[in-house]
Each structure stands twice: as C-alpha cells, then as structure tokens.
Design an enzyme around this catalytic site. Sequence first.
Site, mmCIF file in Angstrom:
data_model
loop_
_atom_site.group_PDB
_atom_site.id
_atom_site.type_symbol
_atom_site.label_atom_id
_atom_site.label_comp_id
_atom_site.label_asym_id
_atom_site.label_seq_id
_atom_site.Cartn_x
_atom_site.Cartn_y
_atom_site.Cartn_z
ATOM 1 N N ARG A 57 0.840 -1.301 0.083
ATOM 2 C CA ARG A 57 0.010 0.148 0.136
ATOM 3 C C ARG A 57 0.896 1.394 0.147
ATOM 4 O O ARG A 57 0.356 2.359 -0.336
ATOM 5 C CB ARG A 57 -1.090 0.033 1.051
ATOM 6 C CG ARG A 57 -1.915 -1.246 1.102
ATOM 7 C CD ARG A 57 -3.092 -0.852 1.924
ATOM 8 N NE ARG A 57 -4.366 -1.829 1.309
ATOM 9 C CZ ARG A 57 -5.495 -1.300 1.751
ATOM 10 N NH1 ARG A 57 -5.838 -0.323 2.515
ATOM 11 N NH2 ARG A 57 -6.542 -2.211 1.298
ATOM 12 N N ASP A 168 -14.324 8.470 10.999
ATOM 13 C CA ASP A 168 -13.356 7.720 10.758
ATOM 14 C C ASP A 168 -12.018 8.502 10.698
ATOM 15 O O ASP A 168 -12.054 9.707 10.677
ATOM 16 C CB ASP A 168 -13.714 6.951 9.011
ATOM 17 C CG ASP A 168 -13.168 5.797 9.037
ATOM 18 O OD1 ASP A 168 -13.611 4.876 8.857
ATOM 19 O OD2 ASP A 168 -11.983 6.009 8.792
HETATM 20 C C1 LIG Z 1 -13.482 -2.259 8.019
HETATM 21 S S1 LIG Z 1 -14.271 -0.579 8.234
HETATM 22 C C2 LIG Z 1 -15.528 -1.064 9.101
HETATM 23 C C3 LIG Z 1 -16.640 -0.290 8.223
HETATM 24 C C4 LIG Z 1 -18.141 -0.473 9.289
HETATM 25 N N1 LIG Z 1 -17.873 -0.101 10.785
HETATM 26 C C5 LIG Z 1 -18.525 -1.846 8.832
HETATM 27 O O1 LIG Z 1 -18.488 -2.681 9.869
HETATM 28 O O2 LIG Z 1 -18.944 -2.215 7.949
HETATM 29 C C6 LIG Z 1 -12.904 -0.126 9.206
HETATM 30 C C7 LIG Z 1 -12.762 1.291 9.262
HETATM 31 O O3 LIG Z 1 -12.275 1.689 10.572
HETATM 32 C C8 LIG Z 1 -11.257 2.915 10.437
HETATM 33 N N2 LIG Z 1 -10.335 2.979 11.331
HETATM 34 C C9 LIG Z 1 -9.127 2.302 11.658
HETATM 35 N N3 LIG Z 1 -8.395 2.806 12.565
HETATM 36 C C10 LIG Z 1 -9.177 3.838 13.282
HETATM 37 C C11 LIG Z 1 -8.844 4.563 14.253
HETATM 38 N N4 LIG Z 1 -7.733 4.653 14.823
HETATM 39 N N5 LIG Z 1 -9.989 5.536 14.518
HETATM 40 C C12 LIG Z 1 -10.775 5.882 13.590
HETATM 41 N N6 LIG Z 1 -11.408 5.014 12.510
HETATM 42 C C13 LIG Z 1 -10.331 4.093 12.474
HETATM 43 C C14 LIG Z 1 -10.843 2.649 8.950
HETATM 44 O O4 LIG Z 1 -10.571 3.788 8.400
HETATM 45 C C15 LIG Z 1 -12.033 2.007 8.294
HETATM 46 O O5 LIG Z 1 -12.818 2.699 7.250
#
Ligand SMILES: C[S@@+](CC[C@H](N)C(=O)[O-])C[C@H]1O[C@@H](n2cnc3c(N)ncnc32)[C@H](O)[C@@H]1O
Length: 298
Positions: A57, A168
């Site tokens: 990435r 996010d």
């Molecule tokens: C796999 S997605 C989950 C989306 C949704 N909650 C679902 O279950 O369908 C995980 C999200 O967590 C966010 N993320 C990862 N680390 C984070 C952090 N420290 N603070 C806020 N968001 C975070 C990522 O950018 C990503 O968009």
Amino acid sequence: MIPFHILIESDSMTPTSLTSASKIKMSDAQFDQLRKVIYQRAGIHFLDSKKYVLESRLSRRVEELEFDNFDQYIMYLTTGPYQMDEFQEMFNRITINETSFFRNEPQLLYFEQEILPKLIEARQAKKTLRIWSSASSTGEEAYTLAIQLTRSLGVRALDWKIEILGTDISEKVLLQAQEAKYPHYSVRTLSPMILQRYFKQDGNFYHLDPAIKSMCRFEKLNLKDRLSAKRFGTFDVIFCRNVLIYFDDDMRKSVINMFHDQLAKDGCLFIGHSESLRNLNVKFEQIAAPQAFAYTKL
Ligand SMILES: C[S@@+](CC[C@H](N)C(=O)[O-])C[C@H]1O[C@@H](n2cnc3c(N)ncnc32)[C@H](O)[C@@H]1O
C-alpha cells in the site's frame, strides 16, 4: 472483478497475491519502524504477517514522492514540515475500509426489533436519539441505521430529533460518505424493495435518498484521540464494528472505556461479529442473544 480492498481484507489471500508491482521493497527493520509510528498515532497494530500489506500500500506513495527507499519515506513522515499531512495520506491508504449496507443483517435486525423500540419508548419525552457509527468508513453503516430509524418511527419521525454521526480516521472515506453515491457492491445484498424505496439508480451508481442522507453527518476522528471524541457528547447507541480487530488489547480497552464515558446509562454498544470484549476487563455486559454482538453498561 473483485475490488482491491476486498482482496486486502480477506485473510485467505496469500501475501504473494498482493505483492506490489513497485520495485521499492520494505525491509523488516523499516516495517518495524513504520508499524511502531502507526501504532503510536492510531493504535492500529500490524502483525508480523501483515508486512506485505504495508509494503503493497505504501510503495507507490514512496515512488510518488520520488524517494528511493522507505528510509527516506519514514524520515519524511516522522520529521519535517509535512508530518500531519503525510500521516493523513498514509491513513487514507493503509486502512481497510470494507463495508456495505445492512452488513451483518441479523445483528441489525436485532437492533431494530429489540433495542430501538425500547429506546424510542424511553426517549418519548425528549424525542431525541443520538447514534454514533464510530468507524463509519464510506457511510453505509450510518445510512443503514438512518433507514432503520425511519422505518421504526414512521410518521412520528417528523417530531423527533435524530442525530447519526459517522466518524473515521480516513478523510478519503468520509468524502465518499458525504457524497452518498454507491457502487453496486455496497448495495448488493439489499432487496429490490429497499433499493427502490431509498436509492435512485444512475448508471452503475446508486444515489441515496436525500432525506436519509440528511439524517447523518460525518467527521474525522481518530479513535485513539479520546479528548477529541469528547466534543461529540453522549450517545444512545454506539456502533463500533470491524475495527477493533485491527487494535491490540490496550487500544481496544482504551476505546471501549471511551465508549463507556460517552454512552447513555441505558444505551447500547454494538461490535463486529468477529470481535469480543472478553478479557478486556471493561464495565460492559454482553446481551444474551447470539446474533446481537451487543453490550450494555454495567
Ligand atoms: C472495515 S471498516 C468498518 C466499517 C463499518 N464499521 C462496517 O463494519 O461495515 C474499518 C474502518 O475503521 C477505520 N479506522 C481504523 N483505525 C481507526 C482509528 N484509529 N480511528 C478511527 N477509525 C479507524 C478505517 O479507516 C476503516 O474505514
């Protein structure tokens, strides 16, 4: 063709299938340095076996910046004037943003049929409900909740103040969330009835109903930043699904304690189906329903 982000998220993918075309390789020492700063900033924990994710990435980014190697990139990221911007750029690239409308439907139906009616009853006097989708990615989760609230309240919705906040760490996904325009992949499990009722198709894209869109707002928030989260106040329901898996126990505990502070006394916390609060020693009790993956405050 399977979207790239799905290939990345699938644990069944072998590292070789994700090897980047870039000639810039990441050494073990560079991987260690990078994952340390990522953990310090965002609590995201890259296991030894996930080096290929960071390499695939970020190597293109190293090339875009016209650096010869990851040492120069790490220097650029951690010192000098562009640190904040580069961290943002990096989080936009390294986070896994897989999501879709009505993801894990049995859990969402539990929310709609068991939790929501009780909350609506309990908030009858104030007629206010605040819901937080705390790792919202491109917005499908927050908008799903808005659809569910609309269905539950019916015409009563006109008298209620509903606030659904999506947050996010990635600015890129938040911009997509604000646009509320989705490819077929995001809506692939929806019934024709829901599609017709809440979306307008335009070629390969589906535009969300403006009324549903207007129930949600999106803001950037790093879940590591408890102080910054405080400004959003208290919520009746918090969804934190499919992000705890990227954290270690210390970070999970800190995030869950933050939710404890920001959840109403009779509120409810939902986590992902492959996540658990076991062994974290936090003040939450699991709801005894197998499909719920939900917790109330002790
Ligand atoms: C796999 S997605 C989950 C989306 C949704 N909650 C679902 O279950 O369908 C995980 C999200 O967590 C966010 N993320 C990862 N680390 C984070 C952090 N420290 N603070 C806020 N968001 C975070 C990522 O950018 C990503 O968009």
